[in-house]
Write a protein that holds these residues in place. Structure first.
Motif, short mmCIF file in Angstrom:
data_model
loop_
_atom_site.label_atom_id
_atom_site.label_comp_id
_atom_site.label_asym_id
_atom_site.label_seq_id
_atom_site.Cartn_x
_atom_site.Cartn_y
_atom_site.Cartn_z
N THR A 222 -1.52 0.69 6.51
CA THR A 222 -1.61 2.24 5.62
C THR A 222 -0.52 2.13 4.99
O THR A 222 0.15 1.95 4.59
N ARG A 223 -0.74 3.53 4.43
CA ARG A 223 0.12 3.68 3.32
C ARG A 223 1.42 4.40 3.45
O ARG A 223 1.79 4.62 4.64
N ALA B 117 2.81 4.76 -5.75
CA ALA B 117 4.27 6.10 -5.06
C ALA B 117 5.23 6.68 -6.27
O ALA B 117 5.42 7.44 -5.73
N ARG C 137 2.18 8.89 -1.32
CA ARG C 137 1.75 9.53 -0.16
C ARG C 137 1.05 10.23 0.31
O ARG C 137 2.29 11.16 -0.07
N LYS C 138 -0.53 10.50 0.38
CA LYS C 138 -0.27 11.85 0.96
C LYS C 138 -0.19 12.75 0.08
O LYS C 138 0.04 14.40 0.38
N HIS D 235 1.11 -1.40 0.01
CA HIS D 235 -0.04 -0.26 0.40
C HIS D 235 0.60 1.61 -0.01
O HIS D 235 1.58 1.22 1.26
N GLN D 236 0.88 1.96 -0.90
CA GLN D 236 1.63 3.07 -1.66
C GLN D 236 0.85 4.44 -1.17
O GLN D 236 1.20 5.74 -1.19
N SER D 237 -0.45 4.54 -2.48
CA SER D 237 -1.23 5.10 -2.36
C SER D 237 -2.61 5.34 -2.32
O SER D 237 -2.17 3.99 -2.10
N THR D 238 -3.67 6.20 -2.67
CA THR D 238 -5.15 6.01 -3.02
C THR D 238 -5.03 4.96 -4.50
O THR D 238 -5.60 4.26 -4.91
N GLU E 180 5.83 4.81 2.43
CA GLU E 180 6.37 6.07 1.92
C GLU E 180 7.24 5.00 0.98
O GLU E 180 7.77 4.21 0.61
N ARG E 181 7.59 5.51 -0.26
CA ARG E 181 7.80 4.95 -1.71
C ARG E 181 9.82 4.89 -1.03
O ARG E 181 9.98 4.99 -0.38
#
Length: 261
Positions: free
Chosen positions: A158-159, A191, A196-197, A82-85, A161-162
């Motif tokens: 949770t997401r 990512a 992320r975010k 999980h890295q992003s939406t 970071e790369r």
């Protein structure tokens, strides 16, 4: 330009979610349940992914589809990096079975999006009540798998970071063992283009690699998750080597070489 494209895509998602969410809510009022509602949600997700390709220049390259269970009644637990939406939206679009996400109940309060997913065959849990939450996951998971719906979970929770690795939790492997379903590890490099975010997205390719099914029969949750984690993280390094530092040189070998021994 990237900022403008990101704004346009966000507006695209925000505008299009309204009629699809309303269609789902109206469907429930008319007594519609299950797969028909899922198809409405999937159609909106497909619009989001298509919009990302056209507006943002983001496209997915998927490998390993042949590793997915082929039988109409074969269950599976998808455990995804999980890295992003992006992968949250992408997975229902590319998978041959309906998917049920395990997600925190707070998402139910998001206007339109949350209202709609609350009416789908999904598993929403209260993370403050861990024992009750897992019991709910197992019970609903068994019911959904029996209907041909696959369960999808992000084991890091949770997401991430790369180039980073989160703490892989055993909820997915515990569910697999309790239901007898195999786990399918999936690596995703989203990512690279959708951090992320981050609000601003960049054009590029998201690699999605689907691993071979891993049997849960006779396994222990911890050691099964370690196998899943090892495959995903090794595959992430293969798919996105620039995000990971090179392995440190063997200190003992260097010491020997410098000492002339």
């Amino acid at each position: 330009m990237a900022l403008i494209r990101s704004v346009i895509h966000l507006l695209w998602m925000g505008i299009t979610v309204v009629p699809y969410a309303l269609a789902i809510m109206l469907g429930t009022l008319l007594g519609v349940r299950g797969v028909p509602l899922y198809r409405i949600a999937r159609a909106w997700l497909s619009l989001c992914i298509s919009g990302a390709r056209v507006v943002l220049g983001i496209r997915a390259e998927v490998s390993g589809m042949e590793n997915l269970p082929q039988g109409a009644n074969e269950g599976a637990i998808l455990l995804v990096k999980h890295q992003s939406t992006y992968e949250t939206f992408l997975m229902p679009v590319i998978m041959p079975h309906p998917l049920a996400y395990v997600f925190k109940k707070e998402l139910l309060h998001v206007p339109f999006f949350g209202w709609a997913i609350g009416r789908l065959d999904m598993i929403h849990i209260d993370r403050n009540q861990r024992t009750q939450a897992f019991n709910k996951v197992v019970q609903q998971g068994k019911d959904l798998l029996a209907k041909g719906i696959w369960i999808i979970m992000f084991p890091e929770g949770t997401r991430i970071e790369r180039g980073q690795k989160g703490n892989y939790k055993t909820g997915g492997t515990r569910l697999a063992i309790d239901t007898g379903a195999p786990v399918i590890p999936i690596a995703v490099t989203s990512a690279k283009v959708w951090p992320r975010k981050a609000f601003i997205k960049r054009p590029g390719v998201v690699d999605v690699s689907i691993g071979k099914p891993i049997s849960s029969v006779g396994r222990q949750p911890d050691e099964l998750m370690r196998e899943v984690e090892a495959w995903i993280e090794a595959e992430m390094r293969r798919l996105d080597p620039d995000a990971y530092p090179a392995p440190a040189a063997n200190t003992a070998s260097n010491t020997t070489a410098h000492s002339g021994k």
